[in-house]
Design an enzyme around this catalytic site. Structure first.
Site, PDB file in Angstrom:
ATOM      1  N   SER A  73       0.817  -1.213   0.000  1.00  0.00           N
ATOM      2  CA  SER A  73       0.000   0.000   0.000  1.00  0.00           C
ATOM      3  C   SER A  73       0.851   1.263   0.000  1.00  0.00           C
ATOM      4  CB  SER A  73      -0.898   0.013   1.237  1.00  0.00           C
ATOM      5  OG  SER A  73      -1.689  -1.144   1.268  1.00  0.00           O
TER       6      SER A  73
HETATM    7  C1  LIG Z   1      -3.267  -3.987  -0.144  1.00  0.00           C
HETATM    8  S1  LIG Z   1      -2.635  -5.600   0.015  1.00  0.00           S
HETATM    9  C2  LIG Z   1      -1.912  -5.618   1.624  1.00  0.00           C
HETATM   10  C3  LIG Z   1      -0.799  -4.632   1.802  1.00  0.00           C
HETATM   11  C4  LIG Z   1       0.080  -4.895   2.981  1.00  0.00           C
HETATM   12  N1  LIG Z   1      -0.603  -4.833   4.241  1.00  0.00           N
HETATM   13  C5  LIG Z   1       1.294  -3.981   3.002  1.00  0.00           C
HETATM   14  O1  LIG Z   1       2.220  -4.282   3.740  1.00  0.00           O
HETATM   15  O2  LIG Z   1       1.363  -3.001   2.284  1.00  0.00           O
HETATM   16  C6  LIG Z   1      -4.095  -6.571   0.301  1.00  0.00           C
HETATM   17  C7  LIG Z   1      -3.806  -8.032   0.453  1.00  0.00           C
HETATM   18  O3  LIG Z   1      -4.972  -8.684   0.938  1.00  0.00           O
HETATM   19  C8  LIG Z   1      -4.928 -10.016   0.491  1.00  0.00           C
HETATM   20  N2  LIG Z   1      -6.237 -10.636   0.674  1.00  0.00           N
HETATM   21  C9  LIG Z   1      -7.357 -10.516  -0.089  1.00  0.00           C
HETATM   22  N3  LIG Z   1      -8.364 -11.264   0.414  1.00  0.00           N
HETATM   23  C10 LIG Z   1      -7.867 -11.887   1.512  1.00  0.00           C
HETATM   24  C11 LIG Z   1      -8.414 -12.797   2.446  1.00  0.00           C
HETATM   25  N4  LIG Z   1      -9.681 -13.223   2.365  1.00  0.00           N
HETATM   26  N5  LIG Z   1      -7.609 -13.235   3.449  1.00  0.00           N
HETATM   27  C12 LIG Z   1      -6.321 -12.824   3.536  1.00  0.00           C
HETATM   28  N6  LIG Z   1      -5.753 -11.966   2.681  1.00  0.00           N
HETATM   29  C13 LIG Z   1      -6.516 -11.497   1.683  1.00  0.00           C
HETATM   30  C14 LIG Z   1      -4.452  -9.903  -0.944  1.00  0.00           C
HETATM   31  O4  LIG Z   1      -3.883 -11.107  -1.417  1.00  0.00           O
HETATM   32  C15 LIG Z   1      -3.445  -8.759  -0.836  1.00  0.00           C
HETATM   33  O5  LIG Z   1      -2.119  -9.230  -0.761  1.00  0.00           O
END
Ligand SMILES: C[S@@+](CC[C@H](N)C(=O)[O-])C[C@H]1O[C@@H](n2cnc3c(N)ncnc32)[C@H](O)[C@@H]1O
Length: 402
Positions: A73
Site C-alpha cells: 500500500s
Molecule cells: C493492499 S494488500 C496488503 C498490503 C500490505 N498490508 C502492506 O504491507 O502493504 C491486500 C492483500 O490482501 C490479500 N487478501 C485478499 N483477500 C484476503 C483474504 N480473504 N484473506 C487474507 N488476505 C486477503 C491480498 O492477497 C493482498 O495481498
C-alpha cells in the site's frame, strides 16, 4: 542517475517529513517506525525514489481480468491506519492482508514484548512477505497463509486487528479473536464507497463504535468474504455504482437521454471543502443515492464534469439526475464553492433538492468526523436505530447524523 541504498535513509526521512506536513503522521511513534523500517526491502526491483514517494503503491499483482489483487500500500494510507490503531508496546496485533512492510512497521511499534501476525490468502504474497521480513530483520513476525475471513485463531486474542484489504463486512471470527477492549481498523465498503474506520468495542456492549474514520481505498477482499458492488452502465463511459444490498432501480434510457441534454447549474454559496465528508452525508442522510462514475473519455468530451473523476453521489429522480461540482470562489474559506449540475426534464427541482442538502451539511456538519458510525453484530437489536443503516451478512452498519 541510479539511487543507491545509502540514499534510502534520506529518502525515508523525506517521506516521513512529507507525511507529517500533510497531517497524516501525528505521533512520534508512527514517525519513528516509518523512519526505521527499510521499505525498499519489501519491494525489490522498484526504483528507490518511487519506493519512498508517499502516494505510490508497489509490486502490484494483477488477475486475469486486469484487476489488482495485491499491492504494497501507499505509505500515506499506512500512516493513517497506524495512527488510527494507536499501537502500544506489548500489544498483540493481527494484520489482515500482507506484504511484509506494514507488519514490520507494526513490529517496530509493539516492540519485543508485543506480537505480530500477518495473514494473506495469496501464496506468492506470503513468500514475498517472508523474504522481505527476513531481509529487513523482522523474523519474529508470524506469517500465515490463510483466508482471513476466519481470522488466525492460533495467535489470538489480538489487541488490534488492522485490515489492509477492502472488506464489505466484519466476520464473527474477527470479533471472537479481539480482546474485550480491542480495536479494529478496517477499510469498510458500504453505499458504494469505502471508509477507513477505527472501531472500538466496549466491555458492556457487543456494538462497535467508530472513534474516527478517514477516506481511503484498498484492493478487494477475496475468498469467503468476497463481495461485489452493483454497476449500472448509463453509457459505455458513464455508470452508477451501488452497494450489493441496494434496491435502487433506474430508467437507464431516460438517464442516457438526460445526459445528452444541457445541464442546469446552481451554486450553494458554501465552501467546497472536505468532499469526502460531504459525500458520506449525501449517501447516508437523505434519499438513497448511487455513486456516479465516469471514464476519462466522458470527462474529456465534457459529457460529465471533471469532479466526477473519482466518483460522486448522484441524486436520481426518475428521468433526471444531479451531482455536485465546484468552482473557484475566493470569497469562501477554501477558495472554492460547491455547486450542482442537473440534467433532465426536472433539472431545476432536482438540482435545488441537492443544493438544499449541500447547504444543510455546510450549516450543521462542516467538520471532520461529524457522523456517528456504529456496527451491530448479529444477532443485532436494531430497533432503536432511527438513522441510515444497512444490513450486512454478519451485522448492521449504521451512520447517524443526529
Ligand atoms: C493492499 S494488500 C496488503 C498490503 C500490505 N498490508 C502492506 O504491507 O502493504 C491486500 C492483500 O490482501 C490479500 N487478501 C485478499 N483477500 C484476503 C483474504 N480473504 N484473506 C487474507 N488476505 C486477503 C491480498 O492477497 C493482498 O495481498
Amino acid at each position: 542517475m541510479t539511487l543507491q541504498v545509502d540514499d534510502a535513509a534520506a529518502l525515508r526521512q523525506a517521506m516521513v517529513t512529507q507525511l507529517r506536513a500533510e497531517g497524516l503522521i501525528t505521533t512520534e511513534d508512527v514517525a519513528e517506525a516509518m523512519n526505521a523500517v527499510p521499505r525498499h526491502d519489501f519491494a525489490p526491483g522498484e526504483p528507490l525514489d518511487r519506493v519512498y514517494q508517499t502516494n505510490t503503491t508497489l509490486v502490484p499483482k494483477v488477475d486475469a481480468q486486469g484487476r489488482q489483487t495485491s499491492v504494497v500500500s501507499a505509505s500515506h494510507i499506512q500512516a493513517v491506519q497506524l495512527e488510527q490503531a494507536e499501537l502500544r508496546p506489548g500489544m498483540s496485533v493481527l494484520e489482515i492482508g500482507s506484504g511484509g512492510y506494514n507488519a514490520a512497521l507494526i513490529a517496530e511499534m509493539v516492540g519485543p514484548t508485543g506480537a505480530v501476525t500477518t495473514v494473506d490468502i495469496d501464496a506468492d504474497v506470503i513468500d514475498r512477505a517472508r523474504a522481505g521480513l527476513q531481509r529487513a530483520g523482522y523474523e519474529q513476525v508470524y506469517v500465515v497463509h490463510a483466508d482471513a475471513e476466519h481470522g488466525v485463531a492460533q495467535h489470538a486474542p489480538y489487541d488490534r486487528i488492522i485490515v489492509t484489504v477492502g472488506t464489505w463486512d466484519i466476520p464473527p471470527a474477527w470479533l471472537d479473536q479481539l480482546t474485550p477492549d480491542g480495536r479494529i481498523v478496517v477499510p469498510l465498503r458500504f453505499a458504494g464507497i469505502t471508509r477507513l474506520i477505527a472501531f472500538d468495542r466496549t466491555l458492556q456492549h457487543p456494538m462497535l463504535t467508530a472513534s474516527n474514520y478517514r477516506l481511503g481505498s484498498f484492493v478487494s477482499m477475496q475468498g469467503d468474504g468476497a463481495a461485489t458492488e452493483q454497476l449500472i452502465a448509463v453509457t459505455p463511459d458513464v455508470g452508477l455504482r451501488m452497494d450489493q444490498s441496494s434496491e435502487l432501480v433506474f430508467d437507464v434510457l431516460a438517464l442516457r437521454k438526460a445526459l445528452n441534454t444541457k445541464g442546469v447549474e446552481g451554486w450553494s454559496g458554501t465552501p467546497f471543502d472536505m468532499p469526502d465528508e460531504l459525500e458520506l452525508y449525501l449517501l447516508t442522510a437523505g434519499p438513497q443515492m448511487p455513486m456516479l462514475h465516469a471514464a476519462q473519455a466522458a470527462i474529456d468530451q465534457g459529457v460529465v464534469n471533471r469532479t466526477v473523476r473519482t466518483g460522486t453521489p448522484a441524486l436520481v429522480r426518475g428521468d433526471t439526475f444531479a451531482y455536485r461540482m465546484k468552482r473557484e470562489n475566493p470569497e469562501t474559506v477554501s477558495g472554492f464553492e460547491t455547486g450542482v449540475i442537473a440534467h433532465g426534464p426536472q433539472a431545476e427541482q432536482v438540482g435545488a433538492e441537492l443544493l438544499n442538502m449541500i447547504r444543510a451539511w455546510a450549516g450543521r456538519y462542516y467538520r471532520r468526523g461529524a457522523a456517528r458510525i456504529t456496527y451491530h453484530p448479529n444477532p443485532a437489536d436494531t430497533s432503536a436505530l432511527v438513522g441510515w443503516h444497512t444490513t450486512k451478512r454478519h451485522g448492521v452498519l449504521a451512520v447517524d447524523w443526529s
